[in-house]
Design an enzyme around this catalytic site. Structure first.
Site, PDB file in Angstrom:
ATOM      1  CB  ALA A  62      -0.766  -0.035   1.021  1.00 22.99           C
ATOM      2  CE1 TYR A 127      -3.108   4.586   3.799  1.00 23.45           C
ATOM      3  CE2 TYR A 127      -4.278   5.166   5.485  1.00 23.45           C
ATOM      4  CZ  TYR A 127      -3.603   4.143   4.875  1.00 23.45           C
ATOM      5  OH  TYR A 127      -3.346   3.016   5.492  1.00 23.45           O
TER       6      TYR A 127
END
Length: 282
Positions: A62, A127
């Site tokens: 990620a 995010y």
């Protein structure tokens, strides 16, 4: 026949823990960092996964730099959303179970009650939005998935709050730490063990996995120094005292409703997890 497990983000703090644990438990483990498989490259992801034909894909890769994501949203969505789509499509094509590691940042933190797996999502920043987009791709494109939302992760690998505090504690006598953000610290070993238990089942869905209980960063810092037997003065401060590019959820405590309803092992308290980590680390 041991099951084949493919792990993305294998060089990250959770990825390394997963590689270690699954290897120890007798799985045939294939760990991929960005150098060996770029998840944003769909052709490469398909080639790797279709060649290996894993039984399980643990997707921990990620873009996790919360503040940086605000200034490079394309990069965050490319990795967290479309990278996850690429992994989900390839894993589905070979019939692999998929674990997608998500985050408490899918919530806005404006409540004072713990969030369960069915609470409405409302991310504050890039995010959280990009990770939520990744969740949506998993739900749309894969049939055997576990979405694992976790929070405040720390462990022996990578950079994290606990290791930073231990380091600063050796350099300073007092520290100011934010006291108005509440969440659930999560030890990577406990998270990895919970994931191991999930993939041994077919109880697919969304799970909140963190150590149980909650605290502020300030309370966590105090507990770290207590466990490490360091005499450090910790001064509570507010989020406003330390402005950052990305907004943080003020209250992102995760309730483990799915763990309970599906009768998985409950996860030890954050204090016990922290104590075990510090004993093993210092």
């Amino acid at each position: 026949m041991s099951q084949k497990v493919l792990i993305t983000g294998a060089n990250g703090q959770l990825g390394k823990e997963l590689v270690e644990l699954f290897t120890e438990k007798g799985f045939e483990v294939y760990g991929f960092g960005r150098d060996k498989m770029d998840i944003t490259n769909q052709a490469q992801v398909q080639e790797v996964i279709s060649t290996l034909k894993p039984d399980i894909v643990l997707h921990s890769a990620a873009h996790t730099q919360v503040d940086l994501a605000e200034s490079e949203p394309e990069q965050a969505f490319s990795i967290n959303a479309y990278g996850t789509r690429n992994v989900a499509v390839a894993a589905e094509a070979v019939g692999a179970k998929l674990v997608y590691v998500s985050t408490d940042y899918v919530f806005d933190g404006t409540t004072d009650k713990p969030y369960n797996e069915f609470s409405p999502t409302s991310p504050l920043g890039v995010y959280g939005k990009s990770k939520l987009a990744g969740e949506q791709f998993v739900r749309d494109l894969h049939s055997k998935f576990f979405i694992v939302r976790t929070s405040w992760v720390y462990g022996k690998y990578g950079a994290n709050f606990v290791k930073t505090m231990l380091k600063l504690g050796e350099e300073r006598k007092e520290l100011s730490v934010v006291a108005d953000q509440i969440g659930c610290p999560t030890y990577t070993l406990d998270l990895a063990n919970a994931i191991l238990e999930l993939v041994d089942s077919e109880k697919y869905g969304i799970y909140h996995i963190s150590n149980s209980g909650s605290c502020s960063w300030y309370e966590l810092a105090k507990e770290i120094f207590k466990e490490a037997k360091m005499e450090i003065k910790v001064i509570p401060c507010t989020t406003a005292d330390f402005p950052r590019p990305a907004a943080r959820p003020a209250y992102s405590v995760l309730e483990h409703m799915s763990i309970e309803l599906n009768q998985f092992s409950s996860i030890r308290s954050w204090r016990k997890g922290l104590s075990a980590f510090i004993k093993s680390y210092i």
